[in-house]
Design a protein around this motif. Structure first.
Motif, PDB file in Angstrom:
ATOM      1  N   GLY A  91       5.605  19.462  17.293  1.00  0.00           N
ATOM      2  CA  GLY A  91       4.541  19.672  18.269  1.00  0.00           C
ATOM      3  C   GLY A  91       3.316  20.337  17.719  1.00  0.00           C
ATOM      4  N   SER A  92       3.413  20.892  16.519  1.00  0.00           N
ATOM      5  CA  SER A  92       2.267  21.571  15.902  1.00  0.00           C
ATOM      6  C   SER A  92       1.483  20.658  14.975  1.00  0.00           C
ATOM      7  CB  SER A  92       2.746  22.804  15.117  1.00  0.00           C
ATOM      8  OG  SER A  92       3.450  23.692  15.962  1.00  0.00           O
ATOM      9  N   GLY A  93       1.892  19.396  14.898  1.00  0.00           N
ATOM     10  CA  GLY A  93       1.180  18.441  14.058  1.00  0.00           C
ATOM     11  C   GLY A  93       1.632  18.418  12.617  1.00  0.00           C
ATOM     12  N   ASN A  94       2.702  19.145  12.289  1.00  0.00           N
ATOM     13  CA  ASN A  94       3.232  19.118  10.925  1.00  0.00           C
ATOM     14  C   ASN A  94       4.016  17.831  10.706  1.00  0.00           C
ATOM     15  OD1 ASN A  94       2.273  21.740  10.271  1.00  0.00           O
ATOM     16  ND2 ASN A  94       3.997  22.624  11.395  1.00  0.00           N
ATOM     17  N   VAL A  96       0.854  -1.184   0.000  1.00  0.00           N
ATOM     18  CA  VAL A  96       0.000   0.000   0.000  1.00  0.00           C
ATOM     19  C   VAL A  96       0.887   1.229   0.000  1.00  0.00           C
ATOM     20  CG1 VAL A  96      -1.918  -1.150   1.144  1.00  0.00           C
ATOM     21  CG2 VAL A  96      -0.166  -0.055   2.525  1.00  0.00           C
ATOM     22  N   ASP A  97       0.298   2.348  -0.386  1.00  0.00           N
ATOM     23  CA  ASP A  97       1.065   3.590  -0.450  1.00  0.00           C
ATOM     24  C   ASP A  97       1.735   3.883   0.885  1.00  0.00           C
ATOM     25  OD1 ASP A  97       0.269   3.915  -3.047  1.00  0.00           O
ATOM     26  OD2 ASP A  97      -1.383   5.293  -2.572  1.00  0.00           O
ATOM     27  N   LEU A  98       2.938   4.435   0.805  1.00  0.00           N
ATOM     28  CA  LEU A  98       3.708   4.735   1.998  1.00  0.00           C
ATOM     29  C   LEU A  98       2.946   5.701   2.896  1.00  0.00           C
ATOM     30  CD1 LEU A  98       6.443   4.319   3.432  1.00  0.00           C
ATOM     31  CD2 LEU A  98       7.251   6.379   2.237  1.00  0.00           C
ATOM     32  N   GLN A  99       2.854   5.360   4.149  1.00  0.00           N
ATOM     33  CA  GLN A  99       2.244   6.225   5.154  1.00  0.00           C
ATOM     34  C   GLN A  99       2.862   5.883   6.499  1.00  0.00           C
ATOM     35  OE1 GLN A  99      -2.050   4.918   5.598  1.00  0.00           O
ATOM     36  NE2 GLN A  99      -1.418   3.637   3.870  1.00  0.00           N
ATOM     37  N   SER A 100       2.655   6.762   7.471  1.00  0.00           N
ATOM     38  CA  SER A 100       3.281   6.568   8.774  1.00  0.00           C
ATOM     39  C   SER A 100       2.607   5.445   9.547  1.00  0.00           C
ATOM     40  CB  SER A 100       3.197   7.862   9.594  1.00  0.00           C
ATOM     41  OG  SER A 100       3.656   7.640  10.908  1.00  0.00           O
ATOM     42  N   MET A 101       3.439   4.582  10.129  1.00  0.00           N
ATOM     43  CA  MET A 101       2.905   3.541  10.992  1.00  0.00           C
ATOM     44  C   MET A 101       2.604   4.089  12.386  1.00  0.00           C
ATOM     45  SD  MET A 101       4.815   0.034   9.828  1.00  0.00           S
ATOM     46  CE  MET A 101       3.434  -0.997  10.330  1.00  0.00           C
ATOM     47  N   GLY A 102       2.894   5.371  12.585  1.00  0.00           N
ATOM     48  CA  GLY A 102       2.493   6.060  13.802  1.00  0.00           C
ATOM     49  C   GLY A 102       1.155   6.741  13.650  1.00  0.00           C
ATOM     50  N   SER A 103       0.415   6.360  12.615  1.00  0.00           N
ATOM     51  CA  SER A 103      -0.897   6.945  12.343  1.00  0.00           C
ATOM     52  C   SER A 103      -1.997   5.970  12.735  1.00  0.00           C
ATOM     53  CB  SER A 103      -1.020   7.288  10.853  1.00  0.00           C
ATOM     54  OG  SER A 103      -2.369   7.438  10.466  1.00  0.00           O
ATOM     55  N   ALA A 104      -3.022   6.475  13.408  1.00  0.00           N
ATOM     56  CA  ALA A 104      -4.171   5.639  13.782  1.00  0.00           C
ATOM     57  C   ALA A 104      -4.849   5.075  12.540  1.00  0.00           C
ATOM     58  CB  ALA A 104      -5.163   6.455  14.605  1.00  0.00           C
ATOM     59  N   GLN A 105      -4.871   5.845  11.459  1.00  0.00           N
ATOM     60  CA  GLN A 105      -5.532   5.379  10.242  1.00  0.00           C
ATOM     61  C   GLN A 105      -4.786   4.214   9.606  1.00  0.00           C
ATOM     62  OE1 GLN A 105      -8.601   6.645   9.170  1.00  0.00           O
ATOM     63  NE2 GLN A 105      -8.463   4.723   8.027  1.00  0.00           N
ATOM     64  N   THR A 106      -3.439   4.266   9.631  1.00  0.00           N
ATOM     65  CA  THR A 106      -2.644   3.153   9.097  1.00  0.00           C
ATOM     66  C   THR A 106      -2.921   1.874   9.888  1.00  0.00           C
ATOM     67  OG1 THR A 106      -0.903   4.751   8.542  1.00  0.00           O
ATOM     68  CG2 THR A 106      -0.308   2.425   8.499  1.00  0.00           C
ATOM     69  N   LEU A 107      -2.982   2.015  11.201  1.00  0.00           N
ATOM     70  CA  LEU A 107      -3.292   0.876  12.063  1.00  0.00           C
ATOM     71  C   LEU A 107      -4.674   0.313  11.745  1.00  0.00           C
ATOM     72  CD1 LEU A 107      -2.718  -0.930  14.567  1.00  0.00           C
ATOM     73  CD2 LEU A 107      -3.625   0.934  15.976  1.00  0.00           C
ATOM     74  N   ALA A 108      -5.661   1.191  11.651  1.00  0.00           N
ATOM     75  CA  ALA A 108      -7.037   0.758  11.383  1.00  0.00           C
ATOM     76  C   ALA A 108      -7.158   0.093  10.020  1.00  0.00           C
ATOM     77  CB  ALA A 108      -7.991   1.953  11.476  1.00  0.00           C
ATOM     78  N   ASP A 109      -6.481   0.661   9.010  1.00  0.00           N
ATOM     79  CA  ASP A 109      -6.565   0.105   7.654  1.00  0.00           C
ATOM     80  C   ASP A 109      -6.008  -1.313   7.598  1.00  0.00           C
ATOM     81  OD1 ASP A 109      -7.691   2.450   6.766  1.00  0.00           O
ATOM     82  OD2 ASP A 109      -5.859   3.227   5.851  1.00  0.00           O
ATOM     83  N   PHE A 110      -4.883  -1.541   8.272  1.00  0.00           N
ATOM     84  CA  PHE A 110      -4.285  -2.874   8.260  1.00  0.00           C
ATOM     85  C   PHE A 110      -5.196  -3.886   8.947  1.00  0.00           C
ATOM     86  CE2 PHE A 110      -1.403  -5.898  10.625  1.00  0.00           C
ATOM     87  CZ  PHE A 110      -1.210  -6.758   9.543  1.00  0.00           C
ATOM     88  N   TYR A 160      11.806  18.160  14.906  1.00  0.00           N
ATOM     89  CA  TYR A 160      10.895  17.072  14.569  1.00  0.00           C
ATOM     90  C   TYR A 160      11.319  15.791  15.291  1.00  0.00           C
ATOM     91  CZ  TYR A 160       8.757  19.743  10.763  1.00  0.00           C
ATOM     92  OH  TYR A 160       8.056  20.673  10.033  1.00  0.00           O
ATOM     93  N   TYR A 161      10.377  14.901  15.507  1.00  0.00           N
ATOM     94  CA  TYR A 161      10.642  13.621  16.153  1.00  0.00           C
ATOM     95  C   TYR A 161       9.844  12.538  15.449  1.00  0.00           C
ATOM     96  CZ  TYR A 161       6.515  15.514  18.511  1.00  0.00           C
ATOM     97  OH  TYR A 161       5.302  16.101  18.772  1.00  0.00           O
TER      98      TYR A 161
END
Length: 396
Positions: free
Chosen positions: A134-137, A81-95, A151-152
């Motif tokens: 910290g600003s969500g960017n 699947v297209d590259l996306q962050s594994m720190g994303s709730a949506q990536t977790l839900a999609d899998f 960034y972290y």
């Protein structure tokens, strides 16, 4: 299995090693083992160490998320699947949603695989490709240079873990955290609506051990086992692995000490609703019990004597064993039995194993800020600045 590789893979190849160990297990037709990979810019499955294993034959790309099925001596590339962050709730839900739709089963187990840390809001799945501030960017480090002072690594916070499971609409028989420091009351509370049982460690998990893959063969041999039996098997395998590695490295005191502090526990999550309901009363009672300076010192002294987790060197951690704290804080509580009720719930619903240096670990930690922690941080940082000759002000 949600496998965010991070430095565990890019530096040491532990993700590839997990594939290697997985496909060594007996995997019957009753069991589907499905893995999603991502979160690391560099895979190590091409290393000569894996030359004779099927993990060497698959393509674990860093510009997308990979999906694989593991069989005995075979790994099958299913999808990407297209590259996306594994720190994303949506990536977790999609899998999760995809896995349950493509591989429907009578019972489900979920494994969170990566680094873990719980204080104060919990974070795990430290994606090494996606960074945020910290600003969500959010930035993709493969496309732009990342200033790591600003960034972290993008991580799953506890809120995102909740959201990922909720959006997937899934319920698991067992959620296992192959992530350090995850055997906490806070994480158990977060996942309780989405699983019957949880397996995790209060302490750091030695990467060479992880959650031993023998549970897969156990499932293949006992597909109708009770979930608690599977959890207990994981504890048994973990304890045996700790003992084996301790014996193997008996001459290396530092390594042996790491194994000696190991813990692993199984929590029956049906107790968490009651624990959550009692915590308001517990914290209120604790507040009024520490209202004066002397009372506060007593509470802090009790907390400081509990096993603490995630410490580095002489620096204390901010996670302490919850049962140990409850047991001792009862001596200063008055006109309430909330501590006894919580103790009873833990004793009835938490099973744990631990190394020889963790005799007072009972399987569930709690976030309790150490009074010494900020002082130790300051001292450590001052020493570093002084060593490198940096000028700084008291305000800084």
């Amino acid at each position: 299995i949600y496998m965010c590789g991070t430095g565990l893979e890019s530096n040491n190849g532990f993700g590839s090693l997990s594939f290697d160990l997985m496909n060594d297990e007996e995997i019957s037709d009753d069991i589907n083992v499905i893995v999603e990979t991502g979160g690391t810019p560099t895979g190590n499955n091409g290393d000569n160490y894996f030359s004779s294993d099927s993990v060497n034959d698959i393509d674990i790309e860093n510009d997308n998320l990979g999906r694989f099925q593991v069989k005995h001596n075979e790994i099958i590339e299913l999808d990407s699947v297209d590259l996306q962050s594994m720190g994303s709730a949506q990536t977790l839900a999609d899998f999760i949603s995809w896995g349950m739709e493509e591989y429907p089963a009578e019972r489900y187990m979920f494994v969170m695989w990566d680094h873990g840390y719980t204080e104060p809001y919990g974070n795990m799945e430290h994606d090494e490709i996606f960074y945020e501030n910290g600003s969500g960017n959010m930035v993709n480090s493969m496309e732009v240079n990342v200033d790591q002072n600003e960034y972290y690594n993008d991580c799953l916070t506890l809120d995102e873990v909740r959201a990922g499971f909720a959006d997937a609409g899934a319920h698991f028989d067992l959620i296992a955290f192959n992530t350090c420091l995850s055997g906490s009351m806070e994480i158990a509370s977060a996942v309780a609506p989405y699983a019957d049982y949880m397996v995790a460690s209060e302490e750091v998990i030695p990467a060479i051990i992880g959650i031993p893959m023998g549970y897969i063969s156990y499932l293949s041999e006992n597909p109708d086992c009770e979930t608690a039996d599977l959890g207990n098997e994981i504890l048994t395998l973990y304890e045996q692995a700790v003992n084996d590695y301790t014996a193997q490295y008996a001459s290396d005191e530092e390594v042996c000490n790491l194994f000696a502090t190991s813990t692993m526990s199984m929590i029956d999550l049906s107790c968490m609703e009651q624990i959550d309901e009692l915590m308001g009363d517990f914290w209120e009672r604790l507040y009024y019990t520490s209202y004066t300076s002397a009372e506060f010192s007593t509470v802090i002294n009790i907390a400081s004597k509990c096993e603490n987790y995630g410490s580095e060197g002489n620096m204390p951690g901010n996670l302490i064993d919850f049962r140990a704290f409850l047991n001792d804080i009862g001596s200063v509580f008055t006109d309430t039995d909330v501590d006894e009720e919580l103790l009873s719930l833990i004793d009835d619903n938490v099973v744990s194993v631990s190394g020889r240096a963790r005799s007072n670990s009972y399987g569930m930690s709690i976030f309790f800020p150490s009074a010494l922690y900020p002082q130790a941080i300051r001292s450590s940082y001052e020493s570093m600045l002084n060593a490198y000759g940096y000028d700084y002000t008291e305000a800084q």
